[in-house]
Design an enzyme around this catalytic site. Sequence first.
Site, PDB file in Angstrom:
ATOM      1  N   LYS A 115      -5.149  -2.952 -12.208  1.00 31.58           N
ATOM      2  CA  LYS A 115      -4.942  -3.804 -11.026  1.00 31.58           C
ATOM      3  C   LYS A 115      -5.164  -5.277 -11.331  1.00 31.58           C
ATOM      4  CE  LYS A 115      -5.633  -0.562  -7.251  1.00 31.58           C
ATOM      5  NZ  LYS A 115      -6.220  -0.362  -5.925  1.00 31.58           N
ATOM      6  N   LYS A 201       3.740   5.485 -10.305  1.00 31.67           N
ATOM      7  CA  LYS A 201       3.372   6.094  -9.039  1.00 31.67           C
ATOM      8  C   LYS A 201       4.030   5.360  -7.874  1.00 31.67           C
ATOM      9  CE  LYS A 201      -0.788   7.492  -6.521  1.00 31.67           C
ATOM     10  NZ  LYS A 201      -2.241   7.329  -6.406  1.00 31.67           N
ATOM     11  N   LYS A 204       2.439   1.235  -2.397  1.00 28.32           N
ATOM     12  CA  LYS A 204       2.606   0.320  -1.268  1.00 28.32           C
ATOM     13  C   LYS A 204       2.956  -1.082  -1.740  1.00 28.32           C
ATOM     14  CE  LYS A 204      -1.202   2.601   1.207  1.00 28.32           C
ATOM     15  NZ  LYS A 204      -2.532   2.398   1.779  1.00 28.32           N
TER      16      LYS A 204
END
Length: 337
Positions: A115, A201, A204
């Site tokens: 991230k 994956k 969002k």
Amino acid sequence: MEAPANRVFSGVQPTGNLHLGNYLGAIRHFVNLQDTHECVYCVVDMHAITVWQDPAELAANTREVAAAYIAAGIDAEKHIIFNQSKVSAHAELTWILNCVARIGWLNRMTQFKEKAGKHRENASVGLYTYPVLMAADILAYRATHVPVGDDQKQHLELARDIAQKFNNDFLGEGEVFFPQPEPLIMGPATRVMSLRDGSKKMSKSDASDMARITLTDTADDIAKKIKKAKTDPEPLPENVEGLKERPEADNLVGIYAALAGMDKAAVIAEFGGKGFGTFKPALAELAAEKLAPLTGEMARLKADPAYLDSVLEKGAERARAMTEPVMAEVRRIVGFI
């Protein structure tokens, strides 16, 4: 203090764009666990702010996750639905557990590296200590089980390590205050991949809305996204083994299997040898059929924010009642007066 026998804790981040992966990988399974476990389901708004959130959007997204829980079939009377920031135990226990967890443990967390990317020095401290907050979420309720996908296994292992170290640091040999939570790996399609890249994956935060099917998409939206989903030129294989080197095909077959309540082998038995021109419309029709009731009920609930706020507040009251005796004992154990 007697530990609960069968308590589940889990949560979903209110960061917008709730999608099919959230539903198939988590929310749908939350519903099934109600029959066998005492369930505490959280909208993890404190986790969300580890990266900057627009305050108005955060509030709206928090209500959207609550609406998704209820629309999917979670019973807010029998179980608990609340948002994390309403229960101070999450923040208080995180600080105590920050002082138990070791920097070396956090340095091994792969999700932070993913991230934060190349800009680790500019990432928030909250993003770095995110796994400790997750441990506090679970341990504040002394939860025995946590439904997790592949990407959260490492965080649950950390929660187990922190629980064990707390017990070892503060209690006598063999004594246990925090139980070590067990993972619940939930069925097929626990990991739904992007429609644009079968190696990533469904997310969002993906820049392209075409990469995901959201829980607010219409039947036309779903058909358009599945039609444009990345695939290879070959027809579907005649057996499941043939999906191994074909990530996009494997993903679409997995989505169909999860929506239809069957395994991939059964999907291949029906569609093996057929091209995507046949399979994609069938998948689009199935997805629209299965998601339409959820989408409609979510829209109805989101139109009544006062009701959603009341559900979250009542859930928070019950969550506070659950965590307050735990925190009182934690304070006593560590020597706070």
